[in-house]
Design a protein around this motif. Structure first.
Motif, PDB file in Angstrom:
ATOM      1  N   GLY A  64     -29.944 -82.071 -14.693  1.00  0.00           N
ATOM      2  CA  GLY A  64     -28.633 -82.179 -14.073  1.00  0.00           C
ATOM      3  C   GLY A  64     -28.408 -81.162 -12.972  1.00  0.00           C
ATOM      4  N   CYS A  65     -27.201 -81.190 -12.427  1.00  0.00           N
ATOM      5  CA  CYS A  65     -26.810 -80.288 -11.339  1.00  0.00           C
ATOM      6  C   CYS A  65     -25.947 -79.157 -11.891  1.00  0.00           C
ATOM      7  CB  CYS A  65     -26.031 -81.074 -10.285  1.00  0.00           C
ATOM      8  SG  CYS A  65     -25.275 -80.058  -8.997  1.00  0.00           S
ATOM      9  N   MET A  66     -26.309 -77.938 -11.601  1.00  0.00           N
ATOM     10  CA  MET A  66     -25.573 -76.779 -12.106  1.00  0.00           C
ATOM     11  C   MET A  66     -24.117 -76.780 -11.653  1.00  0.00           C
ATOM     12  SD  MET A  66     -26.585 -72.750 -11.757  1.00  0.00           S
ATOM     13  CE  MET A  66     -25.575 -71.471 -12.516  1.00  0.00           C
ATOM     14  N   LEU A  67     -23.847 -77.314 -10.464  1.00  0.00           N
ATOM     15  CA  LEU A  67     -22.470 -77.341  -9.966  1.00  0.00           C
ATOM     16  C   LEU A  67     -21.578 -78.258 -10.796  1.00  0.00           C
ATOM     17  CD1 LEU A  67     -22.815 -77.392  -6.059  1.00  0.00           C
ATOM     18  CD2 LEU A  67     -22.301 -75.461  -7.557  1.00  0.00           C
ATOM     19  N   LEU A  68     -22.196 -79.158 -11.535  1.00  0.00           N
ATOM     20  CA  LEU A  68     -21.419 -80.072 -12.374  1.00  0.00           C
ATOM     21  C   LEU A  68     -21.358 -79.628 -13.830  1.00  0.00           C
ATOM     22  CD1 LEU A  68     -22.554 -83.558 -11.036  1.00  0.00           C
ATOM     23  CD2 LEU A  68     -20.235 -82.663 -11.011  1.00  0.00           C
ATOM     24  N   VAL A  69     -22.478 -79.153 -14.352  1.00  0.00           N
ATOM     25  CA  VAL A  69     -22.565 -78.954 -15.801  1.00  0.00           C
ATOM     26  C   VAL A  69     -22.196 -77.550 -16.273  1.00  0.00           C
ATOM     27  CG1 VAL A  69     -24.323 -80.749 -15.958  1.00  0.00           C
ATOM     28  CG2 VAL A  69     -25.031 -78.365 -15.736  1.00  0.00           C
ATOM     29  N   SER A  70     -22.231 -76.561 -15.400  1.00  0.00           N
ATOM     30  CA  SER A  70     -22.100 -75.177 -15.879  1.00  0.00           C
ATOM     31  C   SER A  70     -20.686 -74.766 -16.247  1.00  0.00           C
ATOM     32  CB  SER A  70     -22.642 -74.196 -14.822  1.00  0.00           C
ATOM     33  OG  SER A  70     -21.927 -74.320 -13.613  1.00  0.00           O
ATOM     34  N   THR A  71     -19.670 -75.469 -15.767  1.00  0.00           N
ATOM     35  CA  THR A  71     -18.288 -75.101 -16.127  1.00  0.00           C
ATOM     36  C   THR A  71     -17.524 -76.284 -16.713  1.00  0.00           C
ATOM     37  OG1 THR A  71     -17.502 -75.567 -13.874  1.00  0.00           O
ATOM     38  CG2 THR A  71     -18.134 -73.291 -14.375  1.00  0.00           C
ATOM     39  N   MET A  72     -18.247 -77.277 -17.203  1.00  0.00           N
ATOM     40  CA  MET A  72     -17.591 -78.476 -17.740  1.00  0.00           C
ATOM     41  C   MET A  72     -16.628 -78.165 -18.876  1.00  0.00           C
ATOM     42  SD  MET A  72     -20.483 -81.445 -17.944  1.00  0.00           S
ATOM     43  CE  MET A  72     -19.466 -82.243 -19.180  1.00  0.00           C
ATOM     44  N   ASN A  73     -17.038 -77.295 -19.773  1.00  0.00           N
ATOM     45  CA  ASN A  73     -16.260 -77.052 -20.986  1.00  0.00           C
ATOM     46  C   ASN A  73     -15.527 -75.714 -20.970  1.00  0.00           C
ATOM     47  OD1 ASN A  73     -17.210 -79.499 -22.195  1.00  0.00           O
ATOM     48  ND2 ASN A  73     -19.157 -78.470 -22.599  1.00  0.00           N
ATOM     49  N   CYS A  74     -15.271 -75.198 -19.780  1.00  0.00           N
ATOM     50  CA  CYS A  74     -14.569 -73.915 -19.693  1.00  0.00           C
ATOM     51  C   CYS A  74     -13.116 -74.059 -20.128  1.00  0.00           C
ATOM     52  CB  CYS A  74     -14.601 -73.386 -18.255  1.00  0.00           C
ATOM     53  SG  CYS A  74     -16.132 -72.544 -17.838  1.00  0.00           S
ATOM     54  N   SER A  75     -12.604 -73.014 -20.768  1.00  0.00           N
ATOM     55  CA  SER A  75     -11.208 -73.001 -21.176  1.00  0.00           C
ATOM     56  C   SER A  75     -10.318 -72.701 -19.975  1.00  0.00           C
ATOM     57  CB  SER A  75     -10.993 -71.946 -22.255  1.00  0.00           C
ATOM     58  OG  SER A  75     -11.386 -70.669 -21.774  1.00  0.00           O
ATOM     59  N   GLU A  76      -9.020 -72.803 -20.200  1.00  0.00           N
ATOM     60  CA  GLU A  76      -8.057 -72.637 -19.112  1.00  0.00           C
ATOM     61  C   GLU A  76      -8.134 -71.248 -18.482  1.00  0.00           C
ATOM     62  OE1 GLU A  76      -3.218 -73.055 -18.412  1.00  0.00           O
ATOM     63  OE2 GLU A  76      -4.156 -73.883 -20.214  1.00  0.00           O
ATOM     64  N   GLN A  77      -8.554 -70.258 -19.239  1.00  0.00           N
ATOM     65  CA  GLN A  77      -8.606 -68.904 -18.706  1.00  0.00           C
ATOM     66  C   GLN A  77      -9.621 -68.758 -17.576  1.00  0.00           C
ATOM     67  OE1 GLN A  77     -10.491 -67.331 -22.638  1.00  0.00           O
ATOM     68  NE2 GLN A  77     -10.895 -65.753 -21.116  1.00  0.00           N
ATOM     69  N   HIS A  78     -10.524 -69.738 -17.469  1.00  0.00           N
ATOM     70  CA  HIS A  78     -11.517 -69.699 -16.403  1.00  0.00           C
ATOM     71  C   HIS A  78     -11.285 -70.809 -15.382  1.00  0.00           C
ATOM     72  CE1 HIS A  78     -13.632 -66.567 -18.465  1.00  0.00           C
ATOM     73  NE2 HIS A  78     -13.863 -67.318 -19.518  1.00  0.00           N
ATOM     74  N   SER A  79     -10.042 -71.241 -15.270  1.00  0.00           N
ATOM     75  CA  SER A  79      -9.715 -72.312 -14.327  1.00  0.00           C
ATOM     76  C   SER A  79     -10.023 -71.909 -12.885  1.00  0.00           C
ATOM     77  CB  SER A  79      -8.240 -72.712 -14.462  1.00  0.00           C
ATOM     78  OG  SER A  79      -7.389 -71.590 -14.210  1.00  0.00           O
ATOM     79  N   ASP A  80      -9.918 -70.597 -12.590  1.00  0.00           N
ATOM     80  CA  ASP A  80     -10.224 -70.149 -11.227  1.00  0.00           C
ATOM     81  C   ASP A  80     -11.697 -70.371 -10.903  1.00  0.00           C
ATOM     82  OD1 ASP A  80     -10.924 -68.214 -13.145  1.00  0.00           O
ATOM     83  OD2 ASP A  80     -10.790 -66.579 -11.682  1.00  0.00           O
ATOM     84  N   LEU A  81     -12.559 -70.173 -11.896  1.00  0.00           N
ATOM     85  CA  LEU A  81     -13.987 -70.382 -11.702  1.00  0.00           C
ATOM     86  C   LEU A  81     -14.282 -71.872 -11.534  1.00  0.00           C
ATOM     87  CD1 LEU A  81     -16.533 -68.650 -11.579  1.00  0.00           C
ATOM     88  CD2 LEU A  81     -16.837 -69.047 -14.026  1.00  0.00           C
ATOM     89  N   GLN A  82     -13.620 -72.683 -12.329  1.00  0.00           N
ATOM     90  CA  GLN A  82     -13.788 -74.126 -12.204  1.00  0.00           C
ATOM     91  C   GLN A  82     -13.352 -74.609 -10.825  1.00  0.00           C
ATOM     92  OE1 GLN A  82     -11.590 -75.215 -15.837  1.00  0.00           O
ATOM     93  NE2 GLN A  82     -13.439 -76.246 -16.525  1.00  0.00           N
ATOM     94  N   GLU A  83     -12.259 -74.047 -10.338  1.00  0.00           N
ATOM     95  CA  GLU A  83     -11.763 -74.438  -9.022  1.00  0.00           C
ATOM     96  C   GLU A  83     -12.738 -74.021  -7.932  1.00  0.00           C
ATOM     97  OE1 GLU A  83      -9.461 -76.091  -6.094  1.00  0.00           O
ATOM     98  OE2 GLU A  83      -9.273 -76.328  -8.277  1.00  0.00           O
ATOM     99  N   GLU A  84     -13.327 -72.856  -8.082  1.00  0.00           N
ATOM    100  CA  GLU A  84     -14.303 -72.377  -7.095  1.00  0.00           C
ATOM    101  C   GLU A  84     -15.504 -73.327  -7.013  1.00  0.00           C
ATOM    102  OE1 GLU A  84     -17.401 -68.617  -6.565  1.00  0.00           O
ATOM    103  OE2 GLU A  84     -15.568 -68.343  -7.744  1.00  0.00           O
ATOM    104  N   ILE A  85     -15.996 -73.768  -8.173  1.00  0.00           N
ATOM    105  CA  ILE A  85     -17.135 -74.671  -8.177  1.00  0.00           C
ATOM    106  C   ILE A  85     -16.726 -76.054  -7.677  1.00  0.00           C
ATOM    107  CG2 ILE A  85     -18.828 -75.824  -9.654  1.00  0.00           C
ATOM    108  CD1 ILE A  85     -19.057 -73.341 -11.247  1.00  0.00           C
ATOM    109  N   LYS A  86     -15.506 -76.456  -8.008  1.00  0.00           N
ATOM    110  CA  LYS A  86     -15.010 -77.735  -7.485  1.00  0.00           C
ATOM    111  C   LYS A  86     -15.023 -77.726  -5.963  1.00  0.00           C
ATOM    112  CE  LYS A  86     -10.796 -80.500  -7.111  1.00  0.00           C
ATOM    113  NZ  LYS A  86      -9.359 -80.593  -7.469  1.00  0.00           N
ATOM    114  N   GLN A  87     -14.634 -76.616  -5.365  1.00  0.00           N
ATOM    115  CA  GLN A  87     -14.622 -76.517  -3.905  1.00  0.00           C
ATOM    116  C   GLN A  87     -16.040 -76.621  -3.328  1.00  0.00           C
ATOM    117  OE1 GLN A  87     -11.925 -76.744  -1.992  1.00  0.00           O
ATOM    118  NE2 GLN A  87     -10.850 -76.970  -3.938  1.00  0.00           N
TER     119      GLN A  87
END
Length: 210
Positions: A118-141
């Motif tokens: 798979g692709c790290m940009l997709l799978v590495s923050t899939m199951n992150c909790s809300e406290q890491h939403s900033d990290l998820q947003e960064e990867i989404k960008q």
């Protein structure tokens, strides 16, 4: 793997100025593989120190906290593991060839020996909790940046007369982005390269629909 998102006080007490006794690129490579395989939250500091053969103070001193290390690993991944989209798109003579090459090159990288699927940009923050939403947003960008490059290459093709002027470039972009992301999750589920190449082939046959 277990969660260990909090940085212990030892990070603040680590001595500075001591020389590094390890290869930074090798450490980033090994840490990247852990984050890629298990995800950000499931990879703990203790997992990292064991795999990297480093003490926690050395890790913090060299890379900062876990999130900073993860961001460095993402940079390493994009530089060394991800498809070179700019080169593929600039070298391809047509938009269709550009998308075709990009799909097949992705397949090569989604299923590799001795590396996570798979692709790290997709799978590495899939199951992150809300406290890491900033990290998820960064990867989404970062993912959106790739999607924008696909859009621009298709638009270039339309302006060159390769794609009907009545076709929706946004819809074509959405289609191929969805194919790429779907192949990532198929790879994680154990689908092999041959089957994924067939998916890519059908996706290219769909070009005529546009």
């Amino acid at each position: 793997m277990h969660d260990d998102s909090e940085v212990p006080n030892i990070a603040l007490k680590a001595k500075r100025g001591r020389p590094q006794c390890f290869d930074e690129q090798e450490v980033l490579h090994k840490a990247m593989l852990l984050f890629w395989q298990y995800g950000y939250e499931a990879t703990s500091i203790s997992d990292l120190t064991k795999a990297l053969n480093l003490t926690a103070p050395s890790l913090y001193r060299s890379f900062g906290d876990k999130q900073q290390l993860f961001q460095r690993c993402l940079e390493y991944y994009l530089a060394n593991e991800a498809c070179v989209i700019d080169r593929i798109f600039s070298d391809a003579k047509t938009a269709k060839v550009a998308i075709e090459l990009f799909l097949y090159e992705n397949v090569k990288r989604l299923v590799q020996e001795n590396k996570p699927t798979g692709c790290m940009l997709l799978v590495s923050t899939m199951n992150c909790s809300e406290q890491h939403s900033d990290l998820q947003e960064e990867i989404k960008q970062k993912r959106m940046t790739v999607k924008e490059k696909i859009y621009q290459r298709l638009l270039q093709g339309q302006q060159a007369g390769e794609i009907s002027e009545n076709a929706s470039i946004q819809e074509i972009t959405d289609f191929y982005t969805t194919v790429l992301q779907g192949m990532t999750f198929q790879a994680r589920d154990g689908v092999g390269r041959e089957q994924l190449n067939q998916v890519a082939a059908y996706a290219i046959k769909s070009w005529e629909l546009f």
